[in-house]
Design an enzyme around this catalytic site. Sequence first.
Site, PDB file in Angstrom:
ATOM      1  N   PRO A  84       0.825  -1.215   0.000  1.00  0.00           N
ATOM      2  CA  PRO A  84       0.000   0.000   0.000  1.00  0.00           C
ATOM      3  C   PRO A  84       0.854   1.258   0.000  1.00  0.00           C
ATOM      4  CG  PRO A  84      -0.930  -1.611   1.491  1.00  0.00           C
ATOM      5  CD  PRO A  84       0.373  -2.184   1.010  1.00  0.00           C
ATOM      6  N   CYS A  85       0.492   2.203  -0.853  1.00  0.00           N
ATOM      7  CA  CYS A  85       1.376   3.335  -1.090  1.00  0.00           C
ATOM      8  C   CYS A  85       0.712   4.676  -0.805  1.00  0.00           C
ATOM      9  CB  CYS A  85       1.848   3.311  -2.543  1.00  0.00           C
ATOM     10  SG  CYS A  85       0.502   3.155  -3.745  1.00  0.00           S
ATOM     11  N   GLN A  86      -0.427   4.682  -0.096  1.00  0.00           N
ATOM     12  CA  GLN A  86      -1.113   5.950   0.140  1.00  0.00           C
ATOM     13  C   GLN A  86      -0.217   6.957   0.837  1.00  0.00           C
ATOM     14  OE1 GLN A  86      -2.320   2.970   0.608  1.00  0.00           O
ATOM     15  NE2 GLN A  86      -4.478   2.832   0.067  1.00  0.00           N
TER      16      GLN A  86
END
Length: 387
Positions: A84-86
Amino acid sequence: MTTSTAKTTFIDLFSGAGGMSCGLEMAGFECLLGVDFDKSAIQTFQNNHPQAETICGDLREISTEQIRELIGDRHINLICGGPPCQGFSTIGSNNNLDKRNFLFLEFLRFVEQLKPDYIIIENVTGLLSRKNENTLTSILTCLQNIGYTVDVRVLSAHHYGVPEKRRRTIFLGNRFGVPNLYPSPQFQDNEPDLDFLPAAKTVGFAWENWLEYQGKTYNHDLSTAQIPNHLERQRIQHIPEGKGVRYQPDQQAYLPPELWYDIDWEKLRESRFRETKLKRLARDSYSPTINTSRTTYYHPTENRYLTPREAAAIQSFPPNFIFYGTVTQQWRQIGNAVPPLLAKALGEAILKLDLKLDNSQNSGDSLNTESGIEQIRANAFNYKTSA
């Protein structure tokens, strides 16, 4: 390294619906396992990769013993994943303290314990920003400490047959001490030295070739693509193909005065909308990045949003790849996916390197990856070279 008789295997962590896995299978890899915490995404993955095992759960709570119970003692040639790269996103809050960032450590845990020959990590381009320099340095150092030679490059999907200008940061790693091989562009950009390549694929090409499978079109219910807001429906009727409203002159050119936005353009930052409104796609060009919202773009000629199938085709999913869950869940799966044709190009590059290693007497000169973050950042956006 693989042998001529062994199938090149991989497991996909943070697999989502399976865009990366789909592309790697196109390149000739065999998927052993997909892992994701999203139930609808895993349902999609399972139905489109029936030969692979699946785990639906939080990677932090999964052990290598669980994985071994499912896949046995088979050697894993590749581990891939898009943690996840938020927290790194240039669109989102860009909070480098976001707890989801530390899921990288879980990916590294499995790499260290399962010791694949190769790794692929996919992330947003914001990871290379100066704000995330400490995170980038930590990732590279950790991978080097467990024995991997790592390179970082930003690739654009439209260079590899995807009708979408989607840029992503791609880490490639190998445990043989050699430079990693990136795929060379296969389709042209606007740079003169790429003109010898064929033109990039377009939205029109995708919809002509990748919507229908054996007389059926899946995930294509037009009723889910209708515009509920009356004023929005009126406005979109006036927008030409490939156009939208971002600046005041756009509004004046395309909309009648009675449909103008009730705003003071001078009070907007840079006198423009942050994102283009009423953005119609153009059939004769590639698309901007497909994201997780079905209301971002509009059909080129019809007064509606896109269907999930139209978005999936732009992402280069084959027409027999069926998405499960609600329309909102399908859009999330499609928007978060690695375009399969980009993943296919990465897989082919890894197989090419693997073949070179198999045919050589030694592993070649080792690569010094401690060249500094500034040098990495400078080289990362060079689309013209493959190594």
